[in-house]
Design a protein around this motif. Sequence first.
Motif, PDB file in Angstrom:
ATOM      1  N   ALA A   1       3.257   1.331  33.444  1.00 35.91           N
ATOM      2  CA  ALA A   1       2.352   0.204  33.646  1.00 35.91           C
ATOM      3  C   ALA A   1       1.196   0.252  32.648  1.00 35.91           C
ATOM      4  O   ALA A   1       1.309   0.829  31.575  1.00 35.91           O
ATOM      5  CB  ALA A   1       1.851   0.216  35.088  1.00 35.91           C
ATOM      6  N   ALA A   2       0.043  -0.323  33.045  1.00 32.82           N
ATOM      7  CA  ALA A   2      -1.116  -0.453  32.156  1.00 32.82           C
ATOM      8  C   ALA A   2      -1.891   0.846  31.969  1.00 32.82           C
ATOM      9  O   ALA A   2      -2.747   0.934  31.091  1.00 32.82           O
ATOM     10  CB  ALA A   2      -2.044  -1.540  32.682  1.00 32.82           C
ATOM     11  N   THR A   3      -1.613   1.862  32.774  1.00 33.10           N
ATOM     12  CA  THR A   3      -2.227   3.179  32.634  1.00 33.10           C
ATOM     13  C   THR A   3      -1.136   4.151  32.210  1.00 33.10           C
ATOM     14  O   THR A   3      -0.044   4.126  32.777  1.00 33.10           O
ATOM     15  CB  THR A   3      -2.841   3.641  33.979  1.00 33.10           C
ATOM     16  N   SER A   4      -1.409   5.004  31.240  1.00 28.98           N
ATOM     17  CA  SER A   4      -0.353   5.901  30.744  1.00 28.98           C
ATOM     18  C   SER A   4       0.123   6.831  31.850  1.00 28.98           C
ATOM     19  O   SER A   4      -0.631   7.224  32.733  1.00 28.98           O
ATOM     20  CB  SER A   4      -0.834   6.693  29.526  1.00 28.98           C
ATOM     21  N   ILE A   5       1.402   7.171  31.762  1.00 29.27           N
ATOM     22  CA  ILE A   5       2.041   8.000  32.784  1.00 29.27           C
ATOM     23  C   ILE A   5       3.005   8.964  32.109  1.00 29.27           C
ATOM     24  O   ILE A   5       3.534   8.672  31.029  1.00 29.27           O
ATOM     25  CB  ILE A   5       2.777   7.125  33.826  1.00 29.27           C
ATOM     26  N   GLY A   6       3.241  10.093  32.754  1.00 30.63           N
ATOM     27  CA  GLY A   6       4.219  11.066  32.268  1.00 30.63           C
ATOM     28  C   GLY A   6       5.318  11.251  33.290  1.00 30.63           C
ATOM     29  O   GLY A   6       5.418  10.502  34.265  1.00 30.63           O
ATOM     30  N   PHE A   7       6.153  12.258  33.067  1.00 34.73           N
ATOM     31  CA  PHE A   7       7.224  12.577  33.997  1.00 34.73           C
ATOM     32  C   PHE A   7       6.647  13.287  35.220  1.00 34.73           C
ATOM     33  O   PHE A   7       5.590  13.915  35.149  1.00 34.73           O
ATOM     34  CB  PHE A   7       8.267  13.480  33.332  1.00 34.73           C
ATOM     35  N   THR A   8       7.363  13.239  36.329  1.00 38.36           N
ATOM     36  CA  THR A   8       6.937  13.908  37.552  1.00 38.36           C
ATOM     37  C   THR A   8       7.072  15.415  37.374  1.00 38.36           C
ATOM     38  O   THR A   8       8.170  15.933  37.149  1.00 38.36           O
ATOM     39  CB  THR A   8       7.775  13.427  38.753  1.00 38.36           C
ATOM     40  N   SER A   9       5.960  16.112  37.473  1.00 39.81           N
ATOM     41  CA  SER A   9       5.919  17.549  37.220  1.00 39.81           C
ATOM     42  C   SER A   9       6.893  18.327  38.098  1.00 39.81           C
ATOM     43  O   SER A   9       7.560  19.244  37.635  1.00 39.81           O
ATOM     44  CB  SER A   9       4.496  18.069  37.432  1.00 39.81           C
TER      45      SER A   9
ATOM     46  N   THR B   1      15.516  10.537  23.778  1.00 41.72           N
ATOM     47  CA  THR B   1      15.910  11.906  24.099  1.00 41.72           C
ATOM     48  C   THR B   1      14.780  12.828  23.682  1.00 41.72           C
ATOM     49  O   THR B   1      14.372  12.820  22.518  1.00 41.72           O
ATOM     50  CB  THR B   1      17.212  12.294  23.371  1.00 41.72           C
ATOM     51  N   LEU B   2      14.287  13.601  24.631  1.00 41.55           N
ATOM     52  CA  LEU B   2      13.216  14.564  24.366  1.00 41.55           C
ATOM     53  C   LEU B   2      13.728  15.953  24.702  1.00 41.55           C
ATOM     54  O   LEU B   2      14.374  16.151  25.738  1.00 41.55           O
ATOM     55  CB  LEU B   2      11.986  14.246  25.219  1.00 41.55           C
ATOM     56  N   VAL B   3      13.416  16.933  23.837  1.00 42.10           N
ATOM     57  CA  VAL B   3      13.894  18.298  24.029  1.00 42.10           C
ATOM     58  C   VAL B   3      12.714  19.261  24.009  1.00 42.10           C
ATOM     59  O   VAL B   3      11.856  19.184  23.131  1.00 42.10           O
ATOM     60  CB  VAL B   3      14.915  18.677  22.933  1.00 42.10           C
ATOM     61  N   GLY B   4      12.704  20.177  24.968  1.00 38.25           N
ATOM     62  CA  GLY B   4      11.666  21.204  25.073  1.00 38.25           C
ATOM     63  C   GLY B   4      10.778  20.934  26.271  1.00 38.25           C
ATOM     64  O   GLY B   4      10.267  19.828  26.435  1.00 38.25           O
ATOM     65  N   ASN B   5      10.602  21.942  27.114  1.00 41.81           N
ATOM     66  CA  ASN B   5       9.783  21.760  28.305  1.00 41.81           C
ATOM     67  C   ASN B   5       8.352  21.394  27.955  1.00 41.81           C
ATOM     68  O   ASN B   5       7.736  20.569  28.632  1.00 41.81           O
ATOM     69  CB  ASN B   5       9.818  23.016  29.190  1.00 41.81           C
ATOM     70  N   ASP B   6       7.816  21.955  26.866  1.00 44.15           N
ATOM     71  CA  ASP B   6       6.457  21.613  26.458  1.00 44.15           C
ATOM     72  C   ASP B   6       6.354  20.134  26.070  1.00 44.15           C
ATOM     73  O   ASP B   6       5.359  19.471  26.356  1.00 44.15           O
ATOM     74  CB  ASP B   6       5.975  22.511  25.313  1.00 44.15           C
ATOM     75  N   VAL B   7       7.397  19.595  25.447  1.00 38.05           N
ATOM     76  CA  VAL B   7       7.425  18.174  25.076  1.00 38.05           C
ATOM     77  C   VAL B   7       7.491  17.316  26.339  1.00 38.05           C
ATOM     78  O   VAL B   7       6.770  16.317  26.459  1.00 38.05           O
ATOM     79  CB  VAL B   7       8.618  17.866  24.134  1.00 38.05           C
ATOM     80  N   LEU B   8       8.315  17.717  27.296  1.00 33.37           N
ATOM     81  CA  LEU B   8       8.423  16.958  28.551  1.00 33.37           C
ATOM     82  C   LEU B   8       7.085  16.928  29.289  1.00 33.37           C
ATOM     83  O   LEU B   8       6.694  15.898  29.847  1.00 33.37           O
ATOM     84  CB  LEU B   8       9.504  17.546  29.459  1.00 33.37           C
ATOM     85  N   ARG B   9       6.384  18.047  29.287  1.00 32.92           N
ATOM     86  CA  ARG B   9       5.086  18.104  29.964  1.00 32.92           C
ATOM     87  C   ARG B   9       4.023  17.290  29.238  1.00 32.92           C
ATOM     88  O   ARG B   9       3.084  16.787  29.856  1.00 32.92           O
ATOM     89  CB  ARG B   9       4.622  19.555  30.115  1.00 32.92           C
ATOM     90  N   SER B  10       4.151  17.123  27.924  1.00 32.36           N
ATOM     91  CA  SER B  10       3.160  16.395  27.124  1.00 32.36           C
ATOM     92  C   SER B  10       3.443  14.899  27.007  1.00 32.36           C
ATOM     93  O   SER B  10       2.590  14.142  26.559  1.00 32.36           O
ATOM     94  CB  SER B  10       3.102  16.979  25.705  1.00 32.36           C
ATOM     95  N   PHE B  11       4.624  14.472  27.392  1.00 32.21           N
ATOM     96  CA  PHE B  11       5.030  13.071  27.258  1.00 32.21           C
ATOM     97  C   PHE B  11       4.142  12.142  28.084  1.00 32.21           C
ATOM     98  O   PHE B  11       3.833  12.415  29.228  1.00 32.21           O
ATOM     99  CB  PHE B  11       6.485  12.915  27.729  1.00 32.21           C
TER     100      PHE B  11
END
Length: 120
Positions: A32-40, A87-97
């Motif tokens: 939406a209008a506020t940035s969001i990441g994946f569910t930790s 496609t995103l690879v690496g847990n650090d990348v997933l946490r930073s998305f």
Amino acid sequence: MRRVSLALVIALLAVPVSAQQQYLAFEQVTVAATSIGFTSALINPAGQVQANKAVCRVETAQMRFRIDGTAPTAAVGTILDVGDILTLVGNDVLRSFRAIRTGATSGVLSCSYTTPGAQP
């Protein structure tokens, strides 16, 4: 000669299949209008192996994303259009998305997470 061939076949059958990724979870992320990441809790489940790969399809609306830990804006970030596969690879990348929509309509990311496979 037959013994060697049979021994080779047996040896090949005994080699474990390694480095195959295993399915961990699925989620739909509303962007939406506020940035969001994946569910930790889905990418770093307690007591389980962490996800190291996300494959997501963009649904509904265009969006932008960043993987450096900085929130994207509607005008800054890498653009994703409806139908794109990310496609995103690496847990650090997933946490930073982080992702945000570019217009008035919220987008949806349909994502599957996988874990690293067994090491040889």
